[in-house]
Design a protein around this motif. Structure first.
Motif, PDB file in Angstrom:
ATOM      1  N   GLN A   1       1.099  96.057 121.604  1.00 41.26           N
ATOM      2  CA  GLN A   1       1.020  95.018 120.567  1.00 41.26           C
ATOM      3  C   GLN A   1       0.891  95.620 119.183  1.00 41.26           C
ATOM      4  O   GLN A   1       1.556  95.224 118.229  1.00 41.26           O
TER       5      GLN A   1
ATOM      6  N   ASN B   1      -1.987  85.189 127.752  1.00 42.63           N
ATOM      7  CA  ASN B   1      -1.057  84.510 126.844  1.00 42.63           C
ATOM      8  C   ASN B   1      -0.551  85.448 125.757  1.00 42.63           C
ATOM      9  O   ASN B   1       0.640  85.472 125.435  1.00 42.63           O
ATOM     10  N   THR B   2      -1.453  86.237 125.187  1.00 47.28           N
ATOM     11  CA  THR B   2      -1.028  87.150 124.131  1.00 47.28           C
ATOM     12  C   THR B   2      -0.223  88.313 124.722  1.00 47.28           C
ATOM     13  O   THR B   2       0.737  88.794 124.114  1.00 47.28           O
TER      14      THR B   2
ATOM     15  N   GLN C   1       3.327  87.151 125.172  1.00 48.72           N
ATOM     16  CA  GLN C   1       4.104  87.221 123.929  1.00 48.72           C
ATOM     17  C   GLN C   1       4.599  88.633 123.686  1.00 48.72           C
ATOM     18  O   GLN C   1       5.736  88.852 123.260  1.00 48.72           O
ATOM     19  N   THR C   2       3.746  89.603 123.953  1.00 37.30           N
ATOM     20  CA  THR C   2       4.137  91.004 123.788  1.00 37.30           C
ATOM     21  C   THR C   2       5.246  91.366 124.760  1.00 37.30           C
ATOM     22  O   THR C   2       6.240  91.990 124.389  1.00 37.30           O
TER      23      THR C   2
ATOM     24  N   GLN D   1       7.428  89.527 125.971  1.00 33.47           N
ATOM     25  CA  GLN D   1       8.678  88.847 125.623  1.00 33.47           C
ATOM     26  C   GLN D   1       9.254  89.315 124.291  1.00 33.47           C
ATOM     27  O   GLN D   1      10.350  88.920 123.903  1.00 33.47           O
ATOM     28  N   HIS D   2       8.529  90.162 123.594  1.00 38.76           N
ATOM     29  CA  HIS D   2       8.959  90.656 122.280  1.00 38.76           C
ATOM     30  C   HIS D   2      10.293  91.382 122.420  1.00 38.76           C
ATOM     31  O   HIS D   2      10.508  92.124 123.393  1.00 38.76           O
TER      32      HIS D   2
ATOM     33  N   THR E   1       1.786  78.398 129.192  1.00 36.33           N
ATOM     34  CA  THR E   1       2.532  78.343 127.939  1.00 36.33           C
ATOM     35  C   THR E   1       2.040  77.163 127.095  1.00 36.33           C
ATOM     36  O   THR E   1       1.770  76.087 127.607  1.00 36.33           O
TER      37      THR E   1
END
Lengths: 461, 179
Positions: free
Chosen positions: A31, A70-71, A74-75, A77-78, B35
């Motif tokens: 991240q 969750n965070t 996001q990483t 999927q970056h 999500t």
């Protein structure tokens, strides 16, 4: 967030960094690195599924702690991050091969081993490490055949940290509390049929040295249909020491004293208690010698006070009858590759602020760097530190970024020649969806897949 | 009751209910997992935002690098909402997304302001106890809801344990080692 670009690079590609280990350390390090505008980060993970101890360590009844997923998602999927699950670094690909393909490699592979008690009888049936017991109820594939025998009345846990309290709570919690969580179905069924009614949580030192924290203690005190069973003698002198304690230690100790005093509902079917000043010296087997039937404890006295107090032997011994013994005295990192320095005494990769000793371009973060203690936030801050140091080295020219590195392209090709295929993040998401779907039909948050082959089948379908 | 205060109330009630161990469904009024969990909460804030456009508040943060950063918010939002909604660059803030499962939203208040805040629940205190650099005017940002009389307050973002201070943790941290 400011996007910084590392200077002096050709425009065709930026720094490529490889992270070994897809748990919290790996994701938090990634991240932070991704904040550098043109850096590509690849995370390699042995299992097909990411998230490490967040998935396999955090207790099923602590779902909020897992919000960090969750965070991490996001990483994962970056666009400049790619996850490669099902790749066993050290076996499928060496650290040297990774160092050739990347500008920098970060070791974030945690602590997959456990500290052993080092006592006779430790290998007897009925004795488990907390790591394995927790792995069992959390669906770690390598623990799916654990089959702990829960038909005994008394369980003894060695160690008094939060992991020990998690184990005690899971052993004594009413099944209603667990049946909607992501605990594995086989563990849920085993616990539903469990005869364990009494759990003793044993520590070498005294109440003022206990390693657990107040939230977990409060959960034990509030467990329905259980009462606290402590030894008042263990608490001599504690009341007087309270006033000088800093607030966190004071509140924790006060809650313990309350549990000693109030005990709980006498009609409660189950009980739990701390036993202080006791170290395990032998696991006792029954007449046939086939399994554990008890544990022999040595009584200690305390030298010194506070966090640095030491347990000294007195020579006295005490035997406790029990059929389930769980040693919760710490996880332990193991060496991953002969090319990587390893400190066997501390069981970490020797490093200076995350830079692996004597090995340019190699870094570490998380438990393999600092040792296996701390909560997720501790690992988070530690990982941010390593990332910052790595970025500093990039900016200071300590890593030769003028050389183009092939990164995942080369490694994927290499793995292919070895018959190894990675699970990408989008493919993990198929496993994730399947687990949530299976869970839904059982009224649970998810039903984890326990079999790696099953995971792969779904990932690559 | 403001959206923030309601959310904090629901979470606190949920934590207390869990402690009393009644069945706690994974689905709550403000679903936190999967999500859009946190964005769902933010969506509700946006709705109430448009209804309360007149109750604007400004909050200043003294960041770890010594720089002051400012966030605009509405009364009723929590300090975690402020940081998230303004995308303030505070490393690692709010890891558990406001569910009282970490202490990464630890903030230090000026004494006069601290005194104006409400009482701290046991559940918040339990997590606050684990925060590095705990002070007498410390709170968890996710549990503090903004009011008009808090407009313009300055909060300090405390340092976190870093590698260089691993040993000093043993001296200054009052919390026991945690796993």
């Amino acid at each position: 967030m400011p996007l910084r670009c590392v200077r002096g690079l050709s425009s065709s590609s930026g720094p490529r960094v490889c992270i070994v280990g897809g748990g919290p350390a790996g994701f938090y390090t990634a991240q932070q690195l991704l904040k550098v505008g043109n850096t590509a980060v690849d995370i390699y993970e042995r299992l097909p599924v990411p998230f490490g101890l967040v998935r396999f360590g955090v207790a099923p009844d602590h779902p909020e702690v897992k919000n960090v997923i969750n965070t991490f998602t996001q990483t994962g999927q970056h666009e400049r991050c790619s996850f490669h699950g099902n790749v066993n670094v050290g076996k499928d690909v060496t650290i040297d091969e990774l160092r050739q393909a990347y500008h920098a490699v970060v070791l974030s592979y945690g602590a997959e081993g456990n500290r052993s008690m080092g006592i006779p009888g430790e290998g007897l049936p009925g004795v488990f490490s907390a790591k394995d017991f927790v792995g069992w109820y959390n669906g770690l594939p390598s623990n799916k055949e654990l089959h702990p025998d829960l038909s005994f009345e008394t369980a003894v846990i060695l160690g008094q940290g939060n992991v020990a309290l998690d184990v005690a709570r899971i052993l004594l919690a009413p099944v209603e509390m667990l049946k909607e969580t992501d605990i594995t179905q086989n563990a849920l069924e085993a616990l539903a049929g469990s005869k364990v009614r009494r759990v003793l949580i044993v520590g070498r030192r005294g109440p003022l040295q206990i390693a657990c924290t107040i939230k977990e203690l409060r959960e034990m005190v509030n467990l329905p249909n259980t009462r606290a069973d402590m030894l008042p003698a263990d608490f001599e002198g504690i009341a007087e020491a309270l006033k000088d304690l800093p607030r966190p230690r004071k509140r924790l100790t006060e809650l313990m004293m309350k549990a000693v005093k109030e005990g709980g509902d006498d009609k409660a079917e189950k009980c739990w208690g701390f036993r202080f000043f006791r170290s395990p010296v032998e696991v006792l087997a029954g007449a046939d010698g086939k399994r554990a039937t008890g544990i022999r404890l040595a009584l200690n006295k305390l030298e010194g006070s506070g966090e640095s107090a030491r347990a000294e032997v007195t020579g006295q011994l005490e035997d406790v009858d029990c059929g389930l013994i769980i040693s919760s005295i710490g996880y332990k990192s193991i060496p991953i590759d002969p090319a990587v320095p390893f400190d066997p005494r501390r069981a970490i990769v020797p490093n200076e602020m995350g830079r692996v000793q004597d090995t340019a371009g190699l870094y570490c973060s998380g438990w393999v760097k600092r040792g296996p203690t701390g909560v997720i936030a501790t690992t988070m801050n530690d990982s941010f530190d390593t990332a910052r140091v790595l970025i500093q080295d990039m900016e200071a020219g300590k890593l030769d970024l003028s050389v183009n590195k092939p990164g995942a392209q080369a490694i994927t090709a290499l793995l292919q020649t070895r018959g190894v295929r990675a699970v990408l993040f989008s493919q993990w998401e198929k496993i994730n969806a399947a687990e949530e779907k299976r869970g839904k039909s059982l009224g649970k948050a998810r039903e984890k897949l326990l079999d790696v082959d099953e995971m792969l089948k779904i990932a690559w379908s | 009751m403001s959206a923030c205060a309601l959310r904090v109330f629901v979470q606190r009630a949920a934590v207390t209910r869990k402690a009393a161990h009644q069945t706690f469904s994974q689905t709550t009024a403000f679903p936190r997992r999967g999500t859009g969990s946190y964005t769902h909460g933010r969506g509700i804030n946006t709705l109430t935002n448009s209804l309360r456009a007149e109750e604007k508040v400004t909050v200043h943060f003294l960041n770890r690098d010594g720089k002051r950063i400012t966030g605009k918010a509405l009364t009723g939002e929590s300090l975690l909402d402020v940081v998230v909604n303004n995308d303030l660059d505070i490393d690692g803030f709010g890891a558990c997304e406001g569910t009282l499962a970490c202490s990464t939203c630890h903030l230090i208040f000026e004494e006069a302001v601290y005194k104006k805040l409400g009482a701290v629940s046991d559940e918040e205190m339990d997590m606050l106890d684990l925060a590095y650099g705990l002070s007498d005017t410390s709170r968890l940002g996710c549990q503090v809801c903004l009011r008009k009389d808090l407009d313009g307050m300055i909060l300090r973002v405390p340092d976190v344990i870093s590698d260089a201070r691993v040993d000093s943790e043993k001296e200054s941290s009052t919390a026991p080692p945690k796993v």
